[in-house]
Design a protein around this motif. Structure first.
Motif, PDB file in Angstrom:
ATOM      1  N   LEU A 202       0.810  -1.218   0.000  1.00 50.89           N
ATOM      2  CA  LEU A 202       0.000   0.000   0.000  1.00 50.89           C
ATOM      3  C   LEU A 202       0.843   1.268   0.000  1.00 50.89           C
ATOM      4  CD1 LEU A 202      -2.667  -1.039   2.676  1.00 50.89           C
ATOM      5  CD2 LEU A 202      -2.694  -1.444   0.206  1.00 50.89           C
TER       6      LEU A 202
ATOM      7  N   ASN B 138      -8.145   4.924   5.353  1.00 56.38           N
ATOM      8  CA  ASN B 138      -8.356   3.977   4.253  1.00 56.38           C
ATOM      9  C   ASN B 138      -7.256   2.928   4.211  1.00 56.38           C
ATOM     10  OD1 ASN B 138     -10.670   5.335   3.474  1.00 56.38           O
ATOM     11  ND2 ASN B 138      -9.636   6.559   1.921  1.00 56.38           N
TER      12      ASN B 138
ATOM     13  N   ASP C 105      -7.836  -1.119   4.560  1.00 53.39           N
ATOM     14  CA  ASP C 105      -7.363  -2.115   3.599  1.00 53.39           C
ATOM     15  C   ASP C 105      -6.473  -3.154   4.272  1.00 53.39           C
ATOM     16  OD1 ASP C 105      -8.767  -0.890   1.610  1.00 53.39           O
ATOM     17  OD2 ASP C 105      -7.053   0.143   0.724  1.00 53.39           O
TER      18      ASP C 105
ATOM     19  N   GLN D 199      -8.269  -6.002   5.702  1.00 51.40           N
ATOM     20  CA  GLN D 199      -8.743  -7.016   4.752  1.00 51.40           C
ATOM     21  C   GLN D 199      -7.607  -7.853   4.174  1.00 51.40           C
ATOM     22  OE1 GLN D 199     -12.062  -7.317   4.360  1.00 51.40           O
ATOM     23  NE2 GLN D 199     -12.259  -5.619   5.821  1.00 51.40           N
ATOM     24  N   MET D 200      -6.377  -7.602   4.637  1.00 53.43           N
ATOM     25  CA  MET D 200      -5.221  -8.243   4.033  1.00 53.43           C
ATOM     26  C   MET D 200      -5.100  -9.699   4.489  1.00 53.43           C
ATOM     27  SD  MET D 200      -1.366  -6.708   3.782  1.00 53.43           S
ATOM     28  CE  MET D 200      -1.916  -5.450   2.626  1.00 53.43           C
TER      29      MET D 200
ATOM     30  N   ARG E 187      -5.303  -7.789  11.920  1.00 53.80           N
ATOM     31  CA  ARG E 187      -6.416  -7.246  11.145  1.00 53.80           C
ATOM     32  C   ARG E 187      -7.433  -6.570  12.056  1.00 53.80           C
ATOM     33  NH1 ARG E 187      -6.199 -12.279   8.289  1.00 53.80           N
ATOM     34  NH2 ARG E 187      -8.225 -12.894   9.148  1.00 53.80           N
TER      35      ARG E 187
END
Length: 387
Positions: free
Chosen positions: A179, A264, A268, A271-272, A280
């Motif tokens: 990211l 954001n 993300d 959700q990794m 998470r």
């Protein structure tokens, strides 16, 4: 000497090089002299035209650990170069290493022990000593500790960070690198986020950060540093008051955009698939915490700009929302409330007139622990940010 693989924690030292022939051999020798040897040294070179790679190759022939040398096909810049080095590492811990510094022999041993003691620790950073080109001492990097010795997730000020040459982090954070390319820098609009800021941001949201107030590195100032200067100056009385009075509406609006970006990112990360559920889950909490920052910074920008009714309404809403409380990492504090009432609500036209005399570049160029304004990198002793 002990191997870095003891107790299952192997350390990868990652070094991004570019035309570092003048000082790199001293740094390499200091790595070889560590009481706790790294499991590997990963060197990624960004197109050196001097003898940097020859020196590294010569060192590799007798180094007491594997040395992996990679030549970038194209220039990445120092941030991208370090991120590339991280991607090539294989250790359980990853330690950033500048090409022109000098590590004390117990650097890795002291840092590694902090991870062994607590599996929740995601990053360790330490103090350093500023030295000149000949390694003559100048001063400590941090005159006083910049953060508590142990900081649990989401307990640090949101704009806090440490420099890469001080950092070691767990390899569990590596998947977040996917990211990085989309992340804008907190302090320099239009620039990509620093590699060190990125991993500090991730670590502070999902794990514990430990600070060691030991000068384990000599940070060399030689006039060619990517970050840092040997010139140490004290702000004048006028400078200090100009900083306090300047109009920061644009700064707060930019920070509001950064809070959305960071929220954001954590969303993300939550959700990794490569991350275990505990990380998470913490990323979900961090995403929500950063999301709550956006309206606070937007309203604080409104306190500094616009017509009087708009400034009053924004100030009242911040008070109602607890934006000036002392309870959490995302609030501004009581001193900021006093400042906003006087300088934002009552004296905003005067502040804007005075602030126009200040360079816009200086608006967010103060490194410290304040929660209202970011801290731009400087190698001199940090200045406290006025509330």
């Amino acid at each position: 000497m002990t191997e870095a693989g003891d107790n299952g924690l192997r350390i990868s030292v990652v070094m991004a090089t570019y035309n570092g022939a003048a000082h790199i051999r001293e740094q390499l020798d200091s790595l070889a002299a560590q009481t706790c040897l790294p499991a590997e040294l990963v060197v990624t070179d960004d197109g050196s035209t001097d003898g940097t790679l020859d020196i590294v190759a010569d060192f590799a022939r007798t180094a007491p650990f594997p040395v992996h040398i990679h030549r970038n096909a194209q220039r990445l810049g120092y941030k991208g170069n370090f991120m590339h080095a991280v991607s090539l590492s294989s250790g359980d811990l990853i330690s950033f290493c500048d090409q022109d510094d000098f590590w004390k022999p117990d650097n890795l041993a002291r840092v590694r022990q902090a991870f062994v003691n607590d599996p929740d620790v995601m990053m360790v950073f330490h103090n350093a000593h500023l030295v000149n080109e000949q390694r003559a001492p100048i001063s400590p990097f941090y005159a006083t500790p910049p953060i508590p010795a142990v900081s649990r997730p989401l307990t640090l000020q949101p704009w806090c960070f440490s420099y890469g040459f001080m950092q070691t982090f767990r390899a569990e954070l590596k998947p977040a690198s996917a990211l990085w390319a989309r992340m804008g820098d907190h302090y320099n609009p239009g620039k990509e986020m620093g590699h060190d800021l990125f991993f500090f941001l991730v670590a502070s949201g999902v794990g514990t950060i430990v600070y060691l107030d030991d000068e384990l590195t000599e940070y060399r100032l030689h006039g060619g540093n990517t970050v840092g200067s040997g010139k140490r100056t004290r702000p004048t009385f006028v400078d200090r008051w100009r900083y306090r009075l300047e109009d920061r509406a644009d700064t707060y609006r930019y920070l509001a955009r950064m809070t959305v970006q960071d929220s954001n990112m954590f969303a993300d990360l939550a959700q990794m698939a490569e991350w275990p559920e505990p990380l998470r889950a913490r990323a979900r909490v961090a995403a929500e915490a950063w999301r709550k920052l956006e309206p606070l910074y937007t309203r604080r920008a409104d306190v500094c700009s616009g017509a009087l009714p708009r400034r009053i309404a924004a100030f009242v809403q911040l008070v109602r929302d607890g934006g000036y409380s002392e309870r959490s990492f995302w609030t501004f504090g009581s001193r900021a409330m006093q400042k906003d009432f006087v300088l934002g609500v009552l004296l905003a036209p005067l502040v804007r007139r005075f602030g126009r005399e200040s360079s816009r570049t200086d608006r967010a160029c103060h490194r410290g622990q304040g929660s209202d304004t970011p801290m731009t990198p400087t190698a001199v002793v940090p200045q406290a940010v006025a509330a």
